[in-house]
Each structure stands twice: as structure tokens, then as C-alpha cells.
Design an enzyme around this catalytic site. Structure first.
Site, short mmCIF file in Angstrom:
data_model
loop_
_atom_site.label_atom_id
_atom_site.label_comp_id
_atom_site.label_asym_id
_atom_site.label_seq_id
_atom_site.Cartn_x
_atom_site.Cartn_y
_atom_site.Cartn_z
N GLU A 64 23.78 24.45 18.31
CA GLU A 64 25.07 23.93 18.04
C GLU A 64 24.54 23.49 16.84
O GLU A 64 24.77 24.45 15.81
CB GLU A 64 25.64 23.19 18.23
CG GLU A 64 26.95 23.10 17.47
CD GLU A 64 28.44 22.77 18.05
OE1 GLU A 64 29.88 22.76 17.89
OE2 GLU A 64 28.83 22.76 19.50
N THR A 65 23.29 22.74 16.74
CA THR A 65 22.73 22.17 15.22
C THR A 65 22.47 23.28 14.64
O THR A 65 22.80 22.93 13.62
CB THR A 65 21.94 20.82 15.50
OG1 THR A 65 22.30 19.79 15.99
CG2 THR A 65 21.07 20.45 14.49
#
Length: 142
Positions: A64-65
Site C-alpha cells: 500500500e505504501t
């Protein structure tokens, strides 16, 4: 042709991690190309689950980062992206070392983006594959 709509540099990207979960987990952005963003994360006590293996949630944080930051760099200044959905398939266990994730867009629409993030071990073997869907929003007043 580059997908980046905002100025991009490794120094600038890594500066965004200060005092965040990203910094706490040791995630570092290491490379970008015209259409991808890559970063690494250690497999150690910060990212282990109780059995001493890489925590699936840590892999999802890395995915997700990378996908979220890439999405935000690929929209105009008056726009930003937020996550709608993420899934992950955990393929291989790891106990130590580093994993490397690479995010690539598979859809870049006006209101949504979809990113594929492949996470590999130091030998290039697939550890996790993830798909992230982002909403593209506009800053108010812009």
C-alpha cells in the site's frame, strides 16, 4: 513516456516517510522508472509475526505504501489519491533479509487507479502479490 505528473526524486520520496509507519518499518524507496516505483523493507523484529516469519500485514503495508505514493505522484497537483481496496496473496515465507516491492499501474482512469505490487525476496522469488485500488479526488477550491 513517464506517468509522473509531480516532481519525483528518491530524496523527496524518502523525506515523506519521516515520523510515519513507513519509517518505523524501515521501508526505503530505492528506484523509480517511467512507470514504476520500487522500495525495500527489512524482514526483522519490526516486521515479524509471532512465529518469526514476515507478517502478512507488513507485506500489505509495503504494497500500500508503494502503490499509494506512486498513485499520488501520477496525478496533477490539484488531485490526490486515497485507497479504496487492497488484497494480497502471500506466496513464500521469509525469516530474515529484505523484501523488494515494485508497484506498476494497470489502470489509470479519471476517478480510479489500479496498481499491481509484486514483492520479492533477495533472490527474486515472489513473496507476495498485491492489487491496490485508489480513488482519485480533487482538492477543494482547486
Amino acid at each position: 513516456m513517464s506517468i509522473w505528473k509531480k516532481p519525483i526524486s528518491l530524496e523527496g520520496l524518502n523525506a515523506t516517510s519521516k515520523n510515519t509507519l513507513v519509517e518505523h518499518l524501515g521501508i526505503v524507496y530505492t528506484e523509480f522508472s517511467e512507470d514504476s516505483l520500487t522500495g525495500t523493507m527489512p524482514v526483522d523484529s519490526r516486521t515479524h509475526q509471532p512465529l518469526g516469519m514476515l507478517h502478512g500485514g507488513a507485506s500489505v503495508v509495503l504494497a500500500e505504501t508503494l502503490g499509494s505514493l506512486a498513485a499520488n505522484m501520477a496525478v496533477e497537483e490539484n488531485k490526490y489519491c486515497v485507497g479504496l481496496d487492497i488484497n494480497a496473496n502471500h506466496i513464500r515465507a521469509m525469516r530474515s533479509g529484505h523484501v523488494t516491492g515494485t508497484a506498476k499501474a494497470i489502470h489509470m482512469g479519471a476517478t480510479t487507479q489500479v496498481w499491481q505490487i509484486e514483492i520479492t525476496d533477495e533472490r527474486g522469488r515472489l513473496v507476495c502479490t498485491s492489487r491496490l485500488t485508489m480513488a482519485v479526488l480533487q482538492h477543494k477550491g482547486k
